[in-house]
Each structure stands twice: as structure tokens, then as C-alpha cells.
Design a protein around this motif. Structure first.
Motif, PDB file in Angstrom:
ATOM      1  N   LEU A 152       0.704  -1.188   0.103  1.00  0.00           N
ATOM      2  CA  LEU A 152       0.074  -0.020   0.092  1.00  0.00           C
ATOM      3  C   LEU A 152       0.702   1.302   0.161  1.00  0.00           C
ATOM      4  N   ARG A 153       2.153   1.114   0.339  1.00  0.00           N
ATOM      5  CA  ARG A 153       3.012   2.427   0.418  1.00  0.00           C
ATOM      6  C   ARG A 153       2.335   3.501   1.130  1.00  0.00           C
ATOM      7  N   GLU A 154       2.186   4.804   0.680  1.00  0.00           N
ATOM      8  CA  GLU A 154       1.728   5.933   1.561  1.00  0.00           C
ATOM      9  C   GLU A 154       0.505   5.696   2.103  1.00  0.00           C
ATOM     10  N   ARG A 155      -0.351   4.610   1.426  1.00  0.00           N
ATOM     11  CA  ARG A 155      -1.636   4.320   1.818  1.00  0.00           C
ATOM     12  C   ARG A 155      -1.953   3.559   2.949  1.00  0.00           C
ATOM     13  N   TRP A 156      -0.838   2.996   3.475  1.00  0.00           N
ATOM     14  CA  TRP A 156      -0.852   2.081   4.575  1.00  0.00           C
ATOM     15  C   TRP A 156      -0.778   2.882   5.914  1.00  0.00           C
ATOM     16  N   ARG A 157      -2.066   3.229   6.475  1.00  0.00           N
ATOM     17  CA  ARG A 157      -2.482   4.082   7.452  1.00  0.00           C
ATOM     18  C   ARG A 157      -3.140   3.426   8.705  1.00  0.00           C
ATOM     19  N   PRO A 158      -2.457   2.475   9.348  1.00  0.00           N
ATOM     20  CA  PRO A 158      -3.408   1.718  10.401  1.00  0.00           C
ATOM     21  C   PRO A 158      -3.724   2.540  11.596  1.00  0.00           C
ATOM     22  N   ALA A 192      -4.759  -3.051  13.958  1.00  0.00           N
ATOM     23  CA  ALA A 192      -6.061  -2.554  13.324  1.00  0.00           C
ATOM     24  C   ALA A 192      -5.957  -1.440  12.441  1.00  0.00           C
ATOM     25  N   CYS A 193      -6.669  -1.682  11.425  1.00  0.00           N
ATOM     26  CA  CYS A 193      -6.741  -0.775  10.370  1.00  0.00           C
ATOM     27  C   CYS A 193      -8.120  -0.764   9.625  1.00  0.00           C
ATOM     28  N   ARG A 194      -8.390   0.379   8.874  1.00  0.00           N
ATOM     29  CA  ARG A 194      -9.627   0.755   8.162  1.00  0.00           C
ATOM     30  C   ARG A 194      -9.884  -0.274   7.098  1.00  0.00           C
ATOM     31  N   ALA A 195     -10.900  -0.751   6.952  1.00  0.00           N
ATOM     32  CA  ALA A 195     -11.543  -1.952   6.232  1.00  0.00           C
ATOM     33  C   ALA A 195     -11.385  -1.334   4.789  1.00  0.00           C
ATOM     34  N   ALA A 196     -11.641  -0.096   4.650  1.00  0.00           N
ATOM     35  CA  ALA A 196     -11.529   0.596   3.158  1.00  0.00           C
ATOM     36  C   ALA A 196     -10.304   0.316   2.684  1.00  0.00           C
ATOM     37  N   ASP A 197      -9.151   0.574   3.476  1.00  0.00           N
ATOM     38  CA  ASP A 197      -7.705   0.406   3.111  1.00  0.00           C
ATOM     39  C   ASP A 197      -7.392  -0.882   2.604  1.00  0.00           C
ATOM     40  N   LEU A 198      -8.007  -1.892   3.136  1.00  0.00           N
ATOM     41  CA  LEU A 198      -7.806  -3.410   2.505  1.00  0.00           C
ATOM     42  C   LEU A 198      -8.164  -3.534   1.227  1.00  0.00           C
TER      43      LEU A 198
END
Length: 335
Positions: A152-158, A192-198
Motif C-alpha cells: 500500500l506504500r503511503e496509503r498504509w495508515r493503520p 487494526a486498520c480501516r476496512a476501506a484500506d484493505l
């Protein structure tokens, strides 16, 4: 049951040991491993030996974050042939599902489970190994973090990271790696991370290469399906806290009918009740070693509806109440 892990699990062990002033070759030999084994990344090693090696190395160097330091240098290629398959999945969720499906080729003792909780997904990790060590847990959590970050690079925001063990004296390595809320003494190890990120699309994904990678993995000489008994144990670990670790629930989780699961276990000389008791036995001792878990909380985590039901089972297994066992283990006088 002996469980195995690829020698790649020790990638960067020597580098980190030297950074800390330790002697990696000496540590490996004391663990009964050849130093040259680190160059044979697909060679399989007993997971318990690796766990003990990491714990002894952390103690000898005085570094509580040794496992995490090893994870900091990891690349997606550490997963071996499976890495190409992961790289070309359409989303992180697909990549995680793929990793779970092929985890027996990477580390037979490691469990990864996606737990949906509305807008949040918890990526839970645990070991099918009694007395799973702190360094092994932190290494596995760090490697999972690095995999998600690579895709995800910079989109990885857990949202946060949780560890079931106590915090180290120095948190700097953890803050450097995770850059989010870190909780220690939690009921589980996970992210824990946002479901939308997955479900964010993976711009690197190539369906043709994913199909090619799958054929490569399935054609590997080392490719082997986990035994039915081993698969059932893994599902029991995951379903116990929800109270759904029944034979029917585990069969459903494995995509089998109840009769098919019973027949396959019988073919391996196993029974579901034996597997359930073994897993509860291992987890009960692990949880009782954790001072923050109350006995009622442990009963719930092991799938018991009441404190009394767990106490009766524990007394039948160990010859005393869980409170008495914990007191003796901690060197305290019995109440």
C-alpha cells in the motif's frame, strides 16, 4: 507435533546480532544450527528452535527489540516463491487471504486471521506453539507490517498495533517501526486498520502474473498441503474466543462437512475432542502466565460460558484450580 518454518525466518539475524555486539555464529551453534543454514532460505527448521534462538539472543545482547529490528529490514521477497503471488493480488485483502492460504509453506506455526469489526479490520497473529516467545511475536508482527506497507506504500495508515506481552523498557524501536498507537498487555497480537484500506486497488497487480505465480507455487517440490489435523488446530485457535470451536463450526471454517472432517481426522489417527483439548491445554498455560488476564477472562477466551466450567475442566487436566496453578507458577503461597 513438530512444526516447521523456512530458514528465511532468520533473515538479518546475523546483521542485527553484530550491530548489537553479539556473535551470531556462536548463537546459531548453541541452538544446534549451522551458520551456513542462513543461506539456505527454503530449508525447514523446527519453529521451537528458532523461537528459543531469538529469545536467547535477545537476552545475551540485552536487546528487547531484537525481533523487531530483524523485521525492519525485511522485504516482500522474504516470503520466497509466495512473494510473487502476493505482489500481484488486486488488493491487500486478497494478498492477506493468499498469505493465509499458503502460510504452511512459510511458517507452519503462525496464524493470521482477518477479523471484521465494521469499518475496522483487525489483522490478528498468533502462534500454534506453547510458550510462543516475545521475539517471535514481534518479528512476525513486524514482517506483516512491512508486507502491508510494501503493497500500500503511503496509503498504509493503520489505526493501532496491539501486543499481548508487557512493554519493553525502551519503546524507540517500536515507535520507529509502527508510527501509530501501540498497546501492550492487550488480549491479542494484531494490527487494526480501516476496512476501506484493505480494498484499495493494488496498482502493481497483474492477473496474468498472479496466475503464473500460483502455478509456480503449486508446482514447487516443497509444496505440500498442511495435514487435516494441523488445519483443524489452526481453526480451533481462531474460533475459541467466539465460542464456535465446535466440530461443526471448525468443519465449516475448513470448507468441509462435519462427516468429512471426522472421517479425515480418523484417517490421521486423531479425534476432534483430542485436538480441542490440546489447544485449550496450550492456551490455558499461556494465558495464565500473563498476569493481566483474569481467570474469568481466560475462561471466555477459551470458549467457556462460565468461570466454573473452565475451573472444572482445568482441575481435571492439571489437578488444581487455575488460581492455585498461577500462584505456584509465580512462587506465591497458596491462598
Amino acid at each position: 507435533m513438530v512444526t516447521m518454518v523456512r530458514a528465511a525466518a532468520l533473515t538479518h539475524f546475523s546483521d542485527v546480532m553484530r550491530e548489537l555486539g553479539g556473535d551470531p555464529d556462536k548463537a546459531l551453534r548453541q541452538a544446534g544450527l549451522r551458520p551456513a543454514l542462513l543461506r539456505e532460505q527454503d530449508q525447514l527448521i523446527d519453529v521451537a528452535i528458532v523461537a528459543r534462538l531469538l529469545e536467547d539472543a535477545a537476552q545475551s545482547t540485552g536487546c528487547e527489540s531484537l525481533g523487531l529490528r530483524m523485521a525492519r529490514h525485511r522485504q516482500l521477497s522474504s516470503f520466497g516463491a509466495v512473494s510473487l503471488l502476493l505482489l500481484h493480488q488486486p488488493t491487500l485483502r486478497h494478498a492477506l487471504d493468499t498469505l493465509v492460504a499458503h502460510m504452511h509453506l512459510v511458517n507452519e506455526s503462525l496464524l493470521i486471521h482477518l477479523e471484521d469489526a465494521g469499518d475496522i479490520v483487525i489483522l490478528r497473529e498468533d502462534f500454534v506453539l506453547h510458550g510462543a516467545m516475545r521475539q517471535s511475536v514481534e518479528l512476525a508482527m513486524g514482517v506483516l507490517w512491512r508486507m502491508c506497507e510494501a503493497l500500500l506504500r503511503e496509503r498504509w495508515r493503520p489505526q493501532g498495533v496491539s501486543f499481548s506481552h508487557a512493554p519493553p523498557a525502551d519503546l524507540s524501536e517500536h515507535r520507529r517501526m509502527f508510527r501509530c498507537r501501540i498497546t501492550f498487555g492487550a488480549e491479542f497480537n494484531g494490527i487494526a486498520c480501516r476496512a476501506a484500506d484493505l480494498d484499495e486497488p493494488n496498482p502493481l497487480a497483474d492477473p496474468a502474473l498472479a496466475r503464473y505465480a500460483l502455478r509456480l507455487v503449486e508446482a514447487m517440490p516443497a509444496h505440500r498441503a498442511a495435514s487435516v489435523g494441523h488445519q483443524a488446530r489452526r481453526v480451533i485457535y481462531l474460533l475459541l474466543p467466539s465460542g464456535n470451536a465446535t466440530c461443526a463450526g471448525v468443519a465449516q471454517g475448513m470448507g468441509r462437512s462435519l462427516r468429512t472432517l471426522q472421517r479425515e481426522l480418523d484417517r490421521e489417527g486423531l479425534s476432534f475432542s483430542e485436538l480441542l483439548t490440546e489447544v485449550r491445554h496450550e492456551l490455558a498455560l499461556r494465558y495464565l502466565d500473563h498476569p493481566h488476564y483474569g481467570v474469568g477472562q481466560i475462561a471466555s477466551m477459551l470458549g467457556y460460558a462460565s468461570h466454573s466450567a473452565f475451573t472444572r475442566w482445568f482441575a481435571a487436566q492439571f489437578g488444581c484450580a487455575p488460581e492455585a496453578w498461577r500462584s505456584r507458577a509465580q512462587g506465591l503461597p497458596r491462598a
